[in-house]
Design a protein around this motif. Structure first.
Motif, mmCIF file in Angstrom:
data_model
loop_
_atom_site.group_PDB
_atom_site.id
_atom_site.type_symbol
_atom_site.label_atom_id
_atom_site.label_comp_id
_atom_site.label_asym_id
_atom_site.label_seq_id
_atom_site.Cartn_x
_atom_site.Cartn_y
_atom_site.Cartn_z
ATOM 1 N N CYS A 63 50.860 15.003 -51.633
ATOM 2 C CA CYS A 63 51.094 13.818 -50.799
ATOM 3 C C CYS A 63 52.041 12.871 -51.513
ATOM 4 C CB CYS A 63 49.774 13.120 -50.486
ATOM 5 S SG CYS A 63 49.987 11.578 -49.559
ATOM 6 N N PRO A 64 53.344 12.950 -51.237
ATOM 7 C CA PRO A 64 54.291 12.027 -51.862
ATOM 8 C C PRO A 64 54.396 10.726 -51.075
ATOM 9 C CG PRO A 64 55.488 13.523 -50.467
ATOM 10 C CD PRO A 64 54.025 13.921 -50.367
ATOM 11 N N TRP A 65 54.959 9.708 -51.706
ATOM 12 C CA TRP A 65 55.313 8.496 -50.971
ATOM 13 C C TRP A 65 56.485 8.800 -50.038
ATOM 14 C CZ3 TRP A 65 51.706 5.165 -51.418
ATOM 15 C CH2 TRP A 65 51.114 4.862 -52.635
ATOM 16 N N GLY A 66 56.492 8.111 -48.892
ATOM 17 C CA GLY A 66 57.713 8.034 -48.127
ATOM 18 C C GLY A 66 58.524 6.886 -48.709
ATOM 19 N N TYR A 109 60.406 8.853 -42.526
ATOM 20 C CA TYR A 109 59.154 9.581 -42.350
ATOM 21 C C TYR A 109 59.304 10.744 -41.372
ATOM 22 C CZ TYR A 109 56.330 6.528 -45.265
ATOM 23 O OH TYR A 109 55.788 5.862 -46.351
ATOM 24 N N GLU A 110 60.207 10.635 -40.414
ATOM 25 C CA GLU A 110 60.476 11.774 -39.540
ATOM 26 C C GLU A 110 61.041 12.939 -40.346
ATOM 27 O OE1 GLU A 110 61.465 9.460 -35.327
ATOM 28 O OE2 GLU A 110 63.086 9.970 -36.711
ATOM 29 N N ILE A 111 61.943 12.612 -41.265
ATOM 30 C CA ILE A 111 62.523 13.647 -42.126
ATOM 31 C C ILE A 111 61.446 14.250 -43.027
ATOM 32 C CG2 ILE A 111 64.122 14.047 -44.045
ATOM 33 C CD1 ILE A 111 65.899 11.822 -42.783
ATOM 34 N N MET A 112 60.624 13.390 -43.641
ATOM 35 C CA MET A 112 59.547 13.879 -44.503
ATOM 36 C C MET A 112 58.535 14.705 -43.708
ATOM 37 S SD MET A 112 60.072 12.815 -47.656
ATOM 38 C CE MET A 112 58.537 12.556 -48.541
ATOM 39 N N GLY A 113 58.363 14.352 -42.442
ATOM 40 C CA GLY A 113 57.416 15.072 -41.592
ATOM 41 C C GLY A 113 57.860 16.478 -41.273
ATOM 42 N N THR A 115 59.141 18.470 -43.552
ATOM 43 C CA THR A 115 59.016 19.238 -44.785
ATOM 44 C C THR A 115 57.653 19.947 -44.836
ATOM 45 O OG1 THR A 115 57.998 17.468 -46.094
ATOM 46 C CG2 THR A 115 60.414 17.490 -45.950
ATOM 47 N N GLU A 116 57.381 20.627 -45.946
ATOM 48 C CA GLU A 116 56.119 21.344 -46.119
ATOM 49 C C GLU A 116 55.017 20.491 -46.740
ATOM 50 O OE1 GLU A 116 56.666 25.028 -48.162
ATOM 51 O OE2 GLU A 116 58.319 25.662 -46.881
ATOM 52 N N TYR A 117 55.259 19.208 -46.944
ATOM 53 C CA TYR A 117 54.208 18.347 -47.479
ATOM 54 C C TYR A 117 53.035 18.290 -46.499
ATOM 55 C CZ TYR A 117 57.610 16.652 -50.908
ATOM 56 O OH TYR A 117 58.521 16.566 -51.927
ATOM 57 N N HIS A 118 51.831 18.120 -47.043
ATOM 58 C CA HIS A 118 50.637 18.081 -46.212
ATOM 59 C C HIS A 118 50.333 16.682 -45.692
ATOM 60 C CE1 HIS A 118 50.092 21.417 -49.142
ATOM 61 N NE2 HIS A 118 49.689 22.067 -48.071
ATOM 62 N N ALA A 119 50.647 15.675 -46.491
ATOM 63 C CA ALA A 119 50.331 14.285 -46.149
ATOM 64 C C ALA A 119 51.426 13.390 -46.709
ATOM 65 C CB ALA A 119 48.975 13.901 -46.718
ATOM 66 N N LEU A 120 51.507 12.169 -46.180
ATOM 67 C CA LEU A 120 52.552 11.241 -46.607
ATOM 68 C C LEU A 120 51.937 9.871 -46.890
ATOM 69 C CD1 LEU A 120 55.298 12.180 -43.982
ATOM 70 C CD2 LEU A 120 55.149 12.947 -46.361
ATOM 71 N N GLY A 121 52.342 9.285 -48.005
ATOM 72 C CA GLY A 121 51.814 7.994 -48.408
ATOM 73 C C GLY A 121 52.650 6.838 -47.899
ATOM 74 N N ILE A 122 51.984 5.739 -47.610
ATOM 75 C CA ILE A 122 52.635 4.512 -47.128
ATOM 76 C C ILE A 122 52.218 3.376 -48.057
ATOM 77 C CG2 ILE A 122 52.971 2.944 -45.179
ATOM 78 C CD1 ILE A 122 51.638 5.137 -43.417
#
Length: 274
Positions: A63-66, A109-113, A115-122
């Motif tokens: 889960c990386p930061w956006g 976040y659309e771009i990060m969404g 990718t293969e990441y499972h979750a995204l941090g805000i």
């Protein structure tokens, strides 16, 4: 940059001193020349996600930061004193400013969404309960942050909203924000969150993560005290699930390795469900 000094930097972060947006004219220039994300940058994000998942495999999630929460990013470009007064002194400017930041951050976040990441941090720690109340948050911050949690949800990812400070007076806002996980449940003296109270308030409406004070307690306690604290936290958070045991932020420099080991071993022992 500044030299590390444990007497002054425990739980403290440097912040911008010279801001891009000091006036409406600055904002117009900032908006006019703001660059679009390059194809190379987007490709690098996809590759970073592939690399991370190859390393982690089935052992967990990544889960990386956006780019950040909307208010957090706005505060890096405009002085907080100005930013907090803008809704009252120049509401149209504030709306244009925040709408611009939403469009930029939403695209990230659309771009990060994709990718293969499972979750995204805000990152949401600037709009904390020590700085503002529920009414200000709901009227001047919530509508913009909500766009980001919705964007992450639409991508099929989980959202993890970060506030490592005071939060109790914003609990009702967090229920409505649409996040999947709120971290990092900072207890006093760094915050005002008590795990038992938060667990009772949120129930199964979102997942709570954190609870262990890594600024004061984890650095100064004995391994025996750490094991006892972790046991108590898990006993409180474990029933019914919806709790992830963790520190209340990143590990501080000079944290004893024996304490880190004690926390991990205790969490492994008491965190299992029979």
């Amino acid at each position: 940059m500044a030299p590390y000094d444990p007497r002054t930097l425990a739980g403290i972060h440097f912040h911008t001193k010279e801001f891009f947006i000091k006036s409406i004219n600055d904002f117009e220039i900032f908006r006019k020349y703001f660059p679009s994300e390059s194809k190379k940058s987007i490709q690098e994000k996809h590759q970073a996600a592939k690399t991370a998942n190859a390393i982690i495999g089935e052992t967990g999630i990544f889960c990386p930061w956006g780019i950040g929460g909307v208010y957090n990013e706005a505060s890096t470009c405009r002085d907080m004193q100005e930013l907090m007064m803008d809704p009252y002194l120049n509401p149209e400017f504030y709306k244009e400013l925040m709408t611009f930041f939403v469009s930029w951050i939403k695209r990230d976040y659309e771009i990060m969404g994709e990718t293969e990441y499972h979750a995204l941090g805000i990152q949401g720690n600037i709009a904390n309960g020590g700085l503002m109340g529920e009414d200000f948050f709901m009227e001047h911050i919530f509508p913009y942050e909500r766009v980001i949690t919705e964007t992450i949800k639409e991508s099929g990812k989980y959202s993890i909203y970060h506030n490592c400070g005071y939060a109790r007076n914003l609990y009702s806002c967090y229920k409505k924000l649409g996040m999947d996980v709120w971290e990092t449940l900072s207890p006093p003296p760094q915050g005002d969150t008590e795990l038992k109270e938060a667990k009772e308030f949120f129930g199964d409406e979102l997942i709570l993560s954190g609870g262990l004070d890594q600024v004061e307690f984890l650095k100064k306690a004995s391994p025996k005290e750490v094991r006892a604290k972790v046991s108590d936290l898990i006993a409180t958070g474990k029933p019914g699930g919806y709790f992830i045991f963790a520190g209340s932020d990143f590990l501080e420099p000079d944290t004893p390795k024996a304490n880190i080991q004690a926390a991990v071993e205790s969490a492994s022992e008491y965190g299992k469900y029979s």
